[in-house]
Motif scaffolding. Structure first.
Motif, mmCIF file in Angstrom:
data_model
loop_
_atom_site.group_PDB
_atom_site.id
_atom_site.type_symbol
_atom_site.label_atom_id
_atom_site.label_comp_id
_atom_site.label_asym_id
_atom_site.label_seq_id
_atom_site.Cartn_x
_atom_site.Cartn_y
_atom_site.Cartn_z
ATOM 1 N N PHE A 1 69.265 24.329 -0.214
ATOM 2 C CA PHE A 1 69.610 23.883 -1.566
ATOM 3 C C PHE A 1 68.337 23.438 -2.283
ATOM 4 C CE2 PHE A 1 70.865 20.515 -4.534
ATOM 5 C CZ PHE A 1 71.841 21.164 -5.273
ATOM 6 N N GLY A 2 67.519 22.676 -1.584
ATOM 7 C CA GLY A 2 66.269 22.190 -2.159
ATOM 8 C C GLY A 2 65.319 23.298 -2.551
ATOM 9 N N VAL A 3 65.234 24.329 -1.722
ATOM 10 C CA VAL A 3 64.372 25.468 -2.037
ATOM 11 C C VAL A 3 64.845 26.127 -3.336
ATOM 12 C CG1 VAL A 3 63.728 27.806 -1.298
ATOM 13 C CG2 VAL A 3 63.649 25.916 0.342
ATOM 14 N N THR A 4 66.149 26.312 -3.454
ATOM 15 C CA THR A 4 66.707 26.958 -4.653
ATOM 16 C C THR A 4 66.471 26.114 -5.893
ATOM 17 O OG1 THR A 4 68.402 28.007 -3.288
ATOM 18 C CG2 THR A 4 68.815 27.905 -5.658
ATOM 19 N N VAL A 5 66.755 24.821 -5.792
ATOM 20 C CA VAL A 5 66.572 23.922 -6.937
ATOM 21 C C VAL A 5 65.098 23.852 -7.330
ATOM 22 C CG1 VAL A 5 66.740 21.507 -7.700
ATOM 23 C CG2 VAL A 5 68.660 22.585 -6.520
ATOM 24 N N ARG A 6 64.230 23.769 -6.349
ATOM 25 C CA ARG A 6 62.797 23.708 -6.650
ATOM 26 C C ARG A 6 62.322 24.990 -7.325
ATOM 27 N NH1 ARG A 6 58.558 21.015 -2.635
ATOM 28 N NH2 ARG A 6 59.788 19.245 -3.331
ATOM 29 N N THR B 1 65.327 17.592 0.082
ATOM 30 C CA THR B 1 64.723 17.560 1.415
ATOM 31 C C THR B 1 65.745 17.418 2.536
ATOM 32 O OG1 THR B 1 64.383 15.176 1.247
ATOM 33 C CG2 THR B 1 62.552 16.605 0.559
ATOM 34 N N GLY B 2 67.028 17.292 2.174
ATOM 35 C CA GLY B 2 68.064 17.169 3.195
ATOM 36 C C GLY B 2 68.191 15.784 3.791
ATOM 37 N N ARG B 3 67.542 14.795 3.171
ATOM 38 C CA ARG B 3 67.657 13.419 3.679
ATOM 39 C C ARG B 3 69.004 12.801 3.324
ATOM 40 N NH1 ARG B 3 62.528 12.740 1.089
ATOM 41 N NH2 ARG B 3 63.681 11.423 -0.345
ATOM 42 N N SER B 4 69.711 13.410 2.376
ATOM 43 C CA SER B 4 71.048 12.922 2.042
ATOM 44 C C SER B 4 71.962 14.113 1.786
ATOM 45 C CB SER B 4 71.021 12.012 0.814
ATOM 46 O OG SER B 4 70.774 12.752 -0.360
ATOM 47 N N LYS B 5 73.251 13.874 1.906
ATOM 48 C CA LYS B 5 74.251 14.901 1.610
ATOM 49 C C LYS B 5 74.181 15.248 0.129
ATOM 50 C CE LYS B 5 76.488 14.971 5.634
ATOM 51 N NZ LYS B 5 76.693 16.140 6.433
ATOM 52 N N PRO C 1 76.295 15.815 -3.003
ATOM 53 C CA PRO C 1 77.638 15.684 -3.574
ATOM 54 C C PRO C 1 77.970 16.912 -4.431
ATOM 55 C CG PRO C 1 76.332 13.696 -3.958
ATOM 56 C CD PRO C 1 75.401 14.750 -3.452
ATOM 57 N N MET C 2 79.191 17.428 -4.273
ATOM 58 C CA MET C 2 79.572 18.636 -5.003
ATOM 59 C C MET C 2 79.554 18.433 -6.513
ATOM 60 S SD MET C 2 79.879 21.207 -3.045
ATOM 61 C CE MET C 2 78.660 20.613 -1.892
ATOM 62 N N ASP C 3 79.842 17.220 -6.979
ATOM 63 C CA ASP C 3 79.769 17.008 -8.423
ATOM 64 C C ASP C 3 78.329 17.120 -8.912
ATOM 65 O OD1 ASP C 3 79.228 14.535 -7.096
ATOM 66 O OD2 ASP C 3 79.725 13.402 -8.898
ATOM 67 N N LEU D 1 75.311 28.530 -5.079
ATOM 68 C CA LEU D 1 74.682 27.210 -4.998
ATOM 69 C C LEU D 1 75.585 26.228 -4.253
ATOM 70 C CD1 LEU D 1 72.034 25.840 -5.886
ATOM 71 C CD2 LEU D 1 73.245 25.056 -7.931
ATOM 72 N N LYS D 2 76.889 26.298 -4.523
ATOM 73 C CA LYS D 2 77.843 25.441 -3.807
ATOM 74 C C LYS D 2 77.862 25.783 -2.320
ATOM 75 C CE LYS D 2 81.136 24.559 -7.521
ATOM 76 N NZ LYS D 2 82.516 24.782 -7.972
ATOM 77 N N ALA D 3 77.850 27.068 -2.011
ATOM 78 C CA ALA D 3 77.876 27.493 -0.611
ATOM 79 C C ALA D 3 76.637 27.000 0.134
ATOM 80 C CB ALA D 3 77.995 29.016 -0.517
ATOM 81 N N ILE D 4 75.483 27.086 -0.513
ATOM 82 C CA ILE D 4 74.238 26.606 0.102
ATOM 83 C C ILE D 4 74.325 25.096 0.335
ATOM 84 C CG2 ILE D 4 71.763 26.240 -0.292
ATOM 85 C CD1 ILE D 4 71.789 28.909 -1.865
ATOM 86 N N ALA D 5 74.852 24.374 -0.644
ATOM 87 C CA ALA D 5 74.990 22.918 -0.501
ATOM 88 C C ALA D 5 75.936 22.584 0.656
ATOM 89 C CB ALA D 5 75.489 22.303 -1.800
ATOM 90 N N CYS D 6 77.043 23.310 0.751
ATOM 91 C CA CYS D 6 77.987 23.075 1.848
ATOM 92 C C CYS D 6 77.338 23.348 3.202
ATOM 93 C CB CYS D 6 79.235 23.938 1.680
ATOM 94 S SG CYS D 6 80.328 23.410 0.344
ATOM 95 N N GLU D 7 76.553 24.410 3.261
ATOM 96 C CA GLU D 7 75.861 24.739 4.509
ATOM 97 C C GLU D 7 74.880 23.632 4.878
ATOM 98 O OE1 GLU D 7 72.857 28.142 6.287
ATOM 99 O OE2 GLU D 7 74.104 28.639 4.564
ATOM 100 N N ASP D 8 74.122 23.155 3.893
ATOM 101 C CA ASP D 8 73.174 22.071 4.154
ATOM 102 C C ASP D 8 73.897 20.787 4.557
ATOM 103 O OD1 ASP D 8 70.969 23.651 3.661
ATOM 104 O OD2 ASP D 8 70.636 22.897 1.632
ATOM 105 N N ASN D 9 75.061 20.558 3.970
ATOM 106 C CA ASN D 9 75.836 19.352 4.294
ATOM 107 C C ASN D 9 76.570 19.473 5.621
ATOM 108 O OD1 ASN D 9 75.149 18.042 1.917
ATOM 109 N ND2 ASN D 9 77.023 18.618 0.848
ATOM 110 N N ASP D 10 76.624 20.670 6.180
ATOM 111 C CA ASP D 10 77.408 20.943 7.392
ATOM 112 C C ASP D 10 78.872 20.597 7.209
ATOM 113 O OD1 ASP D 10 75.333 21.959 8.972
ATOM 114 O OD2 ASP D 10 74.722 19.960 9.603
#
Length: 125
Positions: free
Chosen positions: A6-11, A40-44, A46-48, A69-78
């Motif tokens: 997610f961070g790579v995409t946002v950056r 950086t994945g230090r925190s989940k 949030p979908m909002d 983007l949502k799918a990537i966030a879900c994957e990062d959040n496990d």
């Protein structure tokens, strides 16, 4: 410091617009530390906030694939949020999560879903 997917995409979006993390945070009424923790994945994530970030980039002229983007966030959040899904979708997800599909079956299912959504998936095998 490593980035989440997610961070790579946002950056990448930020860099294409030449926007700093600090200026993005100011525009979104949050702190740079909050955005950095998601990147950086230090925190989940949030979908909002996925929606807010997507809207921010779209307003700036970036074409954002919100679903990806949502799918990537879900994957990062496990995890995957079931909030707001209709009951039949929740049942499908529960059944899928409790299945013992092998990699070949998962790949076929992924291709079927990509066909349904009209995407051309990369070969993930």
């Amino acid at each position: 410091m490593s980035l989440s997917k997610f961070g790579v995409t946002v950056r990448e979006y930020r860099r294409s617009l030449q926007i700093t993390l600090s200026s993005m945070a100011t525009s979104l009424n949050t702190s740079p530390a909050f955005l950095s923790a998601m990147e950086t994945g230090r925190s989940k994530i949030p979908m909002d906030w996925v929606e807010k970030i997507a809207a921010y980039f779209e307003k700036s002229g970036i074409n954002v694939n919100r679903q990806k983007l949502k799918a990537i966030a879900c994957e990062d959040n496990d995890s995957v949020s079931l909030e707001g899904l209709p009951p039949h979708h929740k049942m499908l997800i529960a059944g899928f999560a409790n299945s013992d599909l092998n990699q070949e079956q998962l790949t076929k299912l992924g291709k079927l879903l990509a066909d349904i959504y009209g995407e051309n998936p990369k070969n993930d095998t």
